[in-house]
Design a protein around this motif. Sequence first.
Motif, PDB file in Angstrom:
ATOM      1  N   TYR A 188      37.087  91.881  43.757  1.00  0.00           N
ATOM      2  CA  TYR A 188      37.654  92.722  42.716  1.00  0.00           C
ATOM      3  C   TYR A 188      38.507  93.815  43.347  1.00  0.00           C
ATOM      4  CZ  TYR A 188      34.363  91.021  39.125  1.00  0.00           C
ATOM      5  OH  TYR A 188      33.664  90.259  38.229  1.00  0.00           O
ATOM      6  N   LEU A 231      25.722  90.742  39.127  1.00  0.00           N
ATOM      7  CA  LEU A 231      26.341  90.698  40.438  1.00  0.00           C
ATOM      8  C   LEU A 231      25.835  91.830  41.315  1.00  0.00           C
ATOM      9  CD1 LEU A 231      30.055  90.090  39.358  1.00  0.00           C
ATOM     10  CD2 LEU A 231      28.439  88.389  40.215  1.00  0.00           C
ATOM     11  N   GLN A 284      39.871  97.825  42.342  1.00  0.00           N
ATOM     12  CA  GLN A 284      39.696  98.923  41.406  1.00  0.00           C
ATOM     13  C   GLN A 284      40.724 100.011  41.688  1.00  0.00           C
ATOM     14  OE1 GLN A 284      35.873 100.968  41.532  1.00  0.00           O
ATOM     15  NE2 GLN A 284      35.960 101.349  39.338  1.00  0.00           N
ATOM     16  N   GLY A 340      35.445  97.129  31.441  1.00  0.00           N
ATOM     17  CA  GLY A 340      36.158  98.196  30.754  1.00  0.00           C
ATOM     18  C   GLY A 340      36.573  99.271  31.744  1.00  0.00           C
ATOM     19  N   SER A 341      37.223 100.309  31.224  1.00  0.00           N
ATOM     20  CA  SER A 341      37.699 101.390  32.093  1.00  0.00           C
ATOM     21  C   SER A 341      36.611 102.399  32.425  1.00  0.00           C
ATOM     22  CB  SER A 341      38.881 102.099  31.431  1.00  0.00           C
ATOM     23  OG  SER A 341      39.964 101.199  31.287  1.00  0.00           O
ATOM     24  N   GLY A 394      29.859 100.903  45.288  1.00  0.00           N
ATOM     25  CA  GLY A 394      30.229  99.847  44.357  1.00  0.00           C
ATOM     26  C   GLY A 394      29.397  99.933  43.094  1.00  0.00           C
ATOM     27  N   PHE A 426      27.280  94.203  44.349  1.00  0.00           N
ATOM     28  CA  PHE A 426      28.584  94.621  44.862  1.00  0.00           C
ATOM     29  C   PHE A 426      28.469  95.239  46.254  1.00  0.00           C
ATOM     30  CE2 PHE A 426      31.837  94.344  41.537  1.00  0.00           C
ATOM     31  CZ  PHE A 426      31.063  93.998  40.443  1.00  0.00           C
ATOM     32  N   GLY A 427      29.551  95.118  47.020  1.00  0.00           N
ATOM     33  CA  GLY A 427      29.685  95.891  48.245  1.00  0.00           C
ATOM     34  C   GLY A 427      30.107  97.317  47.933  1.00  0.00           C
ATOM     35  N   LYS A 428      30.220  98.139  48.993  1.00  0.00           N
ATOM     36  CA  LYS A 428      30.597  99.541  48.798  1.00  0.00           C
ATOM     37  C   LYS A 428      32.103  99.725  48.742  1.00  0.00           C
ATOM     38  CE  LYS A 428      26.479 101.662  50.725  1.00  0.00           C
ATOM     39  NZ  LYS A 428      25.925 102.698  51.646  1.00  0.00           N
ATOM     40  N   LEU A 449      32.834  86.860  44.710  1.00  0.00           N
ATOM     41  CA  LEU A 449      33.970  87.331  43.913  1.00  0.00           C
ATOM     42  C   LEU A 449      34.598  88.523  44.611  1.00  0.00           C
ATOM     43  CD1 LEU A 449      31.850  87.335  40.665  1.00  0.00           C
ATOM     44  CD2 LEU A 449      33.721  85.759  41.036  1.00  0.00           C
ATOM     45  N   GLY A 499      40.090 105.669  38.358  1.00  0.00           N
ATOM     46  CA  GLY A 499      39.824 105.899  36.945  1.00  0.00           C
ATOM     47  C   GLY A 499      39.764 104.655  36.090  1.00  0.00           C
ATOM     48  N   GLU A 500      39.748 103.497  36.711  1.00  0.00           N
ATOM     49  CA  GLU A 500      39.707 102.244  35.957  1.00  0.00           C
ATOM     50  C   GLU A 500      38.523 101.399  36.395  1.00  0.00           C
ATOM     51  OE1 GLU A 500      42.813 103.430  33.743  1.00  0.00           O
ATOM     52  OE2 GLU A 500      41.702 101.555  33.468  1.00  0.00           O
ATOM     53  N   GLY A 501      38.229 100.356  35.601  1.00  0.00           N
ATOM     54  CA  GLY A 501      37.191  99.426  36.004  1.00  0.00           C
ATOM     55  C   GLY A 501      37.738  98.395  36.977  1.00  0.00           C
ATOM     56  N   PRO A 502      36.852  97.697  37.679  1.00  0.00           N
ATOM     57  CA  PRO A 502      37.304  96.666  38.622  1.00  0.00           C
ATOM     58  C   PRO A 502      37.981  95.507  37.889  1.00  0.00           C
ATOM     59  CG  PRO A 502      35.012  97.280  39.018  1.00  0.00           C
ATOM     60  CD  PRO A 502      35.392  97.868  37.705  1.00  0.00           C
ATOM     61  N   LEU A 543      39.101  91.464  38.396  1.00  0.00           N
ATOM     62  CA  LEU A 543      38.813  90.287  39.207  1.00  0.00           C
ATOM     63  C   LEU A 543      40.079  89.744  39.859  1.00  0.00           C
ATOM     64  CD1 LEU A 543      36.670  88.154  40.059  1.00  0.00           C
ATOM     65  CD2 LEU A 543      37.391  86.831  38.060  1.00  0.00           C
ATOM     66  N   TYR A 599      33.307  88.870  35.392  1.00  0.00           N
ATOM     67  CA  TYR A 599      33.396  89.484  34.091  1.00  0.00           C
ATOM     68  C   TYR A 599      34.710  90.231  33.940  1.00  0.00           C
ATOM     69  CZ  TYR A 599      28.581  90.221  35.882  1.00  0.00           C
ATOM     70  OH  TYR A 599      27.374  90.145  36.518  1.00  0.00           O
ATOM     71  N   TYR A 644      26.858  98.627  34.111  1.00  0.00           N
ATOM     72  CA  TYR A 644      26.769  98.975  35.519  1.00  0.00           C
ATOM     73  C   TYR A 644      26.987 100.476  35.670  1.00  0.00           C
ATOM     74  CZ  TYR A 644      26.971  94.140  37.238  1.00  0.00           C
ATOM     75  OH  TYR A 644      26.688  92.827  37.531  1.00  0.00           O
ATOM     76  N   LEU A 663      30.041 101.695  33.657  1.00  0.00           N
ATOM     77  CA  LEU A 663      30.969 100.596  33.389  1.00  0.00           C
ATOM     78  C   LEU A 663      30.301  99.548  32.509  1.00  0.00           C
ATOM     79  CD1 LEU A 663      32.259 100.153  37.037  1.00  0.00           C
ATOM     80  CD2 LEU A 663      33.684 100.834  35.113  1.00  0.00           C
ATOM     81  N   PHE A 675      36.489  95.419  46.247  1.00  0.00           N
ATOM     82  CA  PHE A 675      35.052  95.180  46.274  1.00  0.00           C
ATOM     83  C   PHE A 675      34.763  93.688  46.360  1.00  0.00           C
ATOM     84  CE2 PHE A 675      33.334  99.305  45.423  1.00  0.00           C
ATOM     85  CZ  PHE A 675      34.287  99.966  44.647  1.00  0.00           C
TER      86      PHE A 675
END
Lengths: 112, 115
Positions: A35, A100, A37, B107-108, B42, A102-104, A33, A40-43, A45, B104, B35, B91, A88
């Motif tokens: 993503y 999942l 980002q 959220g923020s 990440g 994740f990469g950096k 997958l 200040g927000e979430g990732p 998709l 998925y 998370y 998260l 990501f």
Amino acid sequence: GQQLNQSPQSMFIQEGEDVSMNCTSSSIFNTWLWYKQDPGEGPVLLIALYKAGELTSNGRLTAQFGITRKDSFLNISASIPSDVGIYFCAGSRNSGNTPLVFGKGTRLSVIA
Amino acid sequence: DTGVSQDPRHKITKRGQNVTFRCDPISEHNRLYWYRQTLGQGPEFLTYFQNEAQLEKSRLLSDRFSAERPKGSFSTLEIQRTEQGDSAMYLCASSLATAHNYGYTFGSGTRLTVV
């Protein structure tokens, strides 16, 4: 915790240029997958890949699931300023919506 | 439904204090994930639930951390006796349990700063 190897770490490009980034793992994944980002927000998709060799597009974004199942690539064509952010990769060894890895991240900056 | 909601967005606490974060998933989603993300990294998996059952916990989830999802809807993540190393973005994400890992909705996040 374990993370995927993602490169490059950061990129500075001119608006209109194409971008490529990749992600590798020492073990096989069944799902890849990508993503994005914003600060200040979430990732969010972008693209999901389920089969080795699969090539999937989402607008100007194209991603590929590597044949070895140990890598994946993301390309962005004709970059625009709103492409700025951190990208990501993420992988899963299991089927279904399981945790999942994740990469950096690759931090993309676009110069207008 | 406007997506996954997390509260608070920011939390500053003194070392040694307890903190609790809340996550409200997308209403029809039966899976909920936590998370942690530190600067320049990440997201790292902590734990996840299917309905009210906690299915997996990461080794990152020390005994100072506890997560609950008592009615299979919202979830809370509590950190006891906070340490400076706990400073991170926490998260929450939700999904349906499906055959494919379609990813998925996150959220923020809640940004925790331990001083």
